[in-house]
Design a protein around this motif. Structure first.
Motif, short mmCIF file in Angstrom:
data_model
loop_
_atom_site.label_atom_id
_atom_site.label_comp_id
_atom_site.label_asym_id
_atom_site.label_seq_id
_atom_site.Cartn_x
_atom_site.Cartn_y
_atom_site.Cartn_z
N PHE A 54 0.60 -6.29 -11.67
CA PHE A 54 1.37 -7.22 -12.32
C PHE A 54 2.66 -6.40 -13.16
N SER A 55 2.75 -5.15 -12.78
CA SER A 55 3.46 -4.16 -13.93
C SER A 55 4.92 -3.77 -13.05
N SER A 56 5.06 -4.28 -11.90
CA SER A 56 6.10 -3.72 -10.88
C SER A 56 7.47 -4.64 -11.07
N ASN A 57 8.40 -3.75 -11.16
CA ASN A 57 9.86 -4.59 -11.26
C ASN A 57 10.45 -4.83 -9.84
N ASP A 58 9.70 -4.57 -8.78
CA ASP A 58 10.15 -4.89 -7.68
C ASP A 58 10.09 -6.21 -7.06
N PHE A 59 11.01 -7.15 -7.87
CA PHE A 59 11.13 -8.55 -7.94
C PHE A 59 11.25 -9.39 -6.57
N LEU A 60 11.63 -8.79 -5.61
CA LEU A 60 12.00 -9.37 -4.41
C LEU A 60 11.08 -8.69 -3.27
N GLY A 61 10.26 -7.66 -3.47
CA GLY A 61 9.34 -7.08 -2.75
C GLY A 61 10.30 -6.05 -1.74
N LEU A 62 11.46 -5.86 -2.02
CA LEU A 62 12.26 -4.84 -1.10
C LEU A 62 11.91 -3.55 -1.15
N ALA A 63 11.11 -3.14 -2.22
CA ALA A 63 10.88 -1.64 -2.29
C ALA A 63 9.80 -1.31 -0.94
N GLN A 64 9.22 -2.22 -0.63
CA GLN A 64 8.14 -1.95 0.20
C GLN A 64 8.56 -2.58 1.74
N ASP A 65 9.45 -3.38 1.74
CA ASP A 65 10.16 -3.90 2.91
C ASP A 65 9.82 -3.04 4.23
N ARG A 66 9.08 -3.36 5.40
CA ARG A 66 9.09 -2.54 6.46
C ARG A 66 10.56 -1.99 7.12
N ASP A 67 11.33 -2.91 7.32
CA ASP A 67 12.56 -2.66 7.95
C ASP A 67 13.38 -1.76 6.89
N MET A 68 13.32 -1.80 5.88
CA MET A 68 13.97 -1.12 4.63
C MET A 68 13.70 0.42 4.74
N ARG A 69 12.28 0.44 4.88
CA ARG A 69 11.71 1.85 4.87
C ARG A 69 11.94 2.85 6.28
N ALA A 70 12.03 2.00 7.18
CA ALA A 70 12.35 2.52 8.28
C ALA A 70 13.81 3.07 8.48
N HIS A 71 14.95 1.96 7.87
CA HIS A 71 16.30 2.28 7.76
C HIS A 71 16.29 3.64 6.73
N LEU A 72 15.78 3.81 5.80
CA LEU A 72 15.83 4.84 5.06
C LEU A 72 15.42 5.97 5.71
N ALA A 73 14.41 6.05 6.27
CA ALA A 73 13.79 7.28 7.13
C ALA A 73 14.82 7.72 8.13
N ASP A 74 15.69 6.79 8.77
CA ASP A 74 16.57 7.31 9.91
C ASP A 74 17.77 7.74 9.08
N LEU A 75 18.24 7.11 8.15
CA LEU A 75 19.37 7.73 7.35
C LEU A 75 19.17 8.90 6.72
N CYS A 76 17.92 9.26 6.10
CA CYS A 76 17.37 10.49 5.66
C CYS A 76 17.46 11.56 6.66
N ARG A 77 17.03 11.47 7.85
CA ARG A 77 16.97 12.24 9.05
C ARG A 77 18.45 12.60 9.34
N LEU A 78 19.35 11.78 9.31
CA LEU A 78 20.78 11.64 9.72
C LEU A 78 21.28 12.63 8.87
N GLN A 79 21.18 12.28 7.47
CA GLN A 79 22.13 12.83 6.45
C GLN A 79 21.49 13.78 5.64
N GLY A 80 20.26 14.06 5.56
CA GLY A 80 19.68 15.02 4.66
C GLY A 80 19.11 14.43 3.42
N CYS A 81 18.52 15.18 2.68
CA CYS A 81 17.98 14.80 1.56
C CYS A 81 18.71 14.70 0.00
N GLY A 82 19.64 15.51 -0.04
CA GLY A 82 20.40 15.68 -1.25
C GLY A 82 21.91 15.41 -1.04
#
Length: 380
Positions: free
Chosen positions: A45-73
């Protein structure tokens, strides 16, 4: 030991002796409403992830794809080669969604408030800010070298007295206060703004995404400048300033917290665009969160006095040491709630802060209540 190091150690020991010590909990995994802390699954009950998007499966997959394509920093600051095309697109999309002329993305909410206020105000200005304003707002006001006056928390009558006594250029407040879970009377604030002509700066960090039509917060039409975070309801990290074009242009030219720091990763703008699409379409989720907040206030209010008008609830404890003990007792019973103590809240007004998210249910709130009742029973 060097005298400076001795002084630093003494400062920390004094805090601990007063029951105000701070510790870093080692979290190894977040899984739904649970956080793995030191090999123990805790109902979080301490998280600010109010809509649960930080753990959303589709968003996690999208981030992984973007990171592989564009790099880390990004490899440089925004003014060198760190401004990705998607960052500019995200800034335009945020401005359009929230109804502002322009937007600027920065690395964190603290940095955004500090940079904004320290840059656009100076020693010729006078500010008025809510007494419970976030530490970043206070830091920004101090760094600006402007004169400032604090008004009693959410008291528009006290603000009016300050406005009549001083030539205030800007009023600084929040739309949903992070510790009290309450909000100003924006109707009254609008009337004062019309009468006195000040610039209104509102920190909407805990409201954007979670409150208002389309997640547009509580201050549309009142705030001339609004600060939002991407690390709460947006489930990401970073922050943004919504403002007139003149403010954005000034920050790009003079804002040290924007100029002299490495830009966010090159895929960050793409993720902001994806998260914004989800946030804009989440009115049903927001309504469910509102209903859960109403029920939780009743359920938990039978155990401890409760403040809070939305998804952030403050359970009043008072004594700092007692609050820390209750938080520890809750962890022993599998529940994680933040013990907010001085200087985060006023001395002697410690609270257990309960953050509700779209991942919580009535059953989870009842588990919190039962754990709280048992922990209070241990004190008897």
């Amino acid at each position: 030991m060097h005298p400076l190091l001795s002084r630093l150690r003494a400062d920390v020991e004094a805090r601990r002796a007063a029951g105000l010590g701070r510790e870093l909990l080692a979290v190894s995994e977040h899984r739904g409403v649970y956080a793995m802390v030191e090999r123990q699954d805790l109902l979080d009950f301490s998280s600010n992830d109010f809509l649960g998007l930080a753990q959303d499966r589709d968003m996690r997959a999208h981030l992984a794809d973007l990171c592989r394509l564009q790099g880390c920093g990004s490899g440089s600051s925004r003014l060198v080669t760190g401004t990705a095309a998607s960052t500019l697109a995200a800034e335009k999309a945020l401005a359009a969604h929230f109804g502002y002329e322009s937007c600027l993305i920065l690395g964190s909410g603290f940095l955004a408030n500090l940079t904004l206020l320290a840059t656009i105000f100076n020693d010729k200005d006078t500010l008025a800010l809510d007494k419970r304003a976030h530490a970043s707002t206070v830091a920004g006001a101090r760094h600006s070298r402007a004169a400032f006056h604090t008004f009693r928390h959410n008291r528009m009558d006290h603000l009016e007295k300050i406005l009549r006594a001083h030539p205030v250029q800007a009023v600084l407040t929040e739309s949903l206060f992070s510790m009290d879970g309450d909000s100003p009377d924006f109707g009254a604030l609008r009337r004062l703004k019309e009468e006195f002509g000040f610039l209104c700066v509102v920190d909407e960090a805990h409201a954007f995404g979670a409150l208002g039509d389309g997640g547009r917060g509580l201050a549309p039409g009142v705030a001339d400048v609004a600060v939002g975070t991407l690390g709460k309801a947006f489930g990401l990290f970073g922050a943004f300033i919504l403002c007139p074009e003149a403010v954005r242009d000034h920050l790009v030219h003079f804002g040290q917290g924007f100029i002299y720091t490495t830009a966010l990763p090159p895929w960050h703008g793409d993720m902001v665009l994806a998260m914004l699409e989800r946030v804009a379409a989440a009115d049903e989720v927001r309504e469910g969160l509102r209903r859960l907040g109403d029920e939780a206030r009743t359920t938990l209010g039978d155990v401890l006095p409760v403040r809070g008008e939305a998804h952030i609830l403050a359970l009043e404890v008072g004594d700092e040491a007692r609050c820390a003990r209750l938080a520890a007792a809750l962890r022993n019973r599998g529940v994680l709630a933040f013990a907010a103590r001085y200087p985060t809240v006023p001395l002697g007004q410690a609270i257990l802060r309960v953050n509700l998210t779209a991942l919580h249910t009535r059953e989870y709130v009842r588990k919190l209540r039962d754990a709280l009742v048992a922990s209070l029973g241990d004190e008897a």
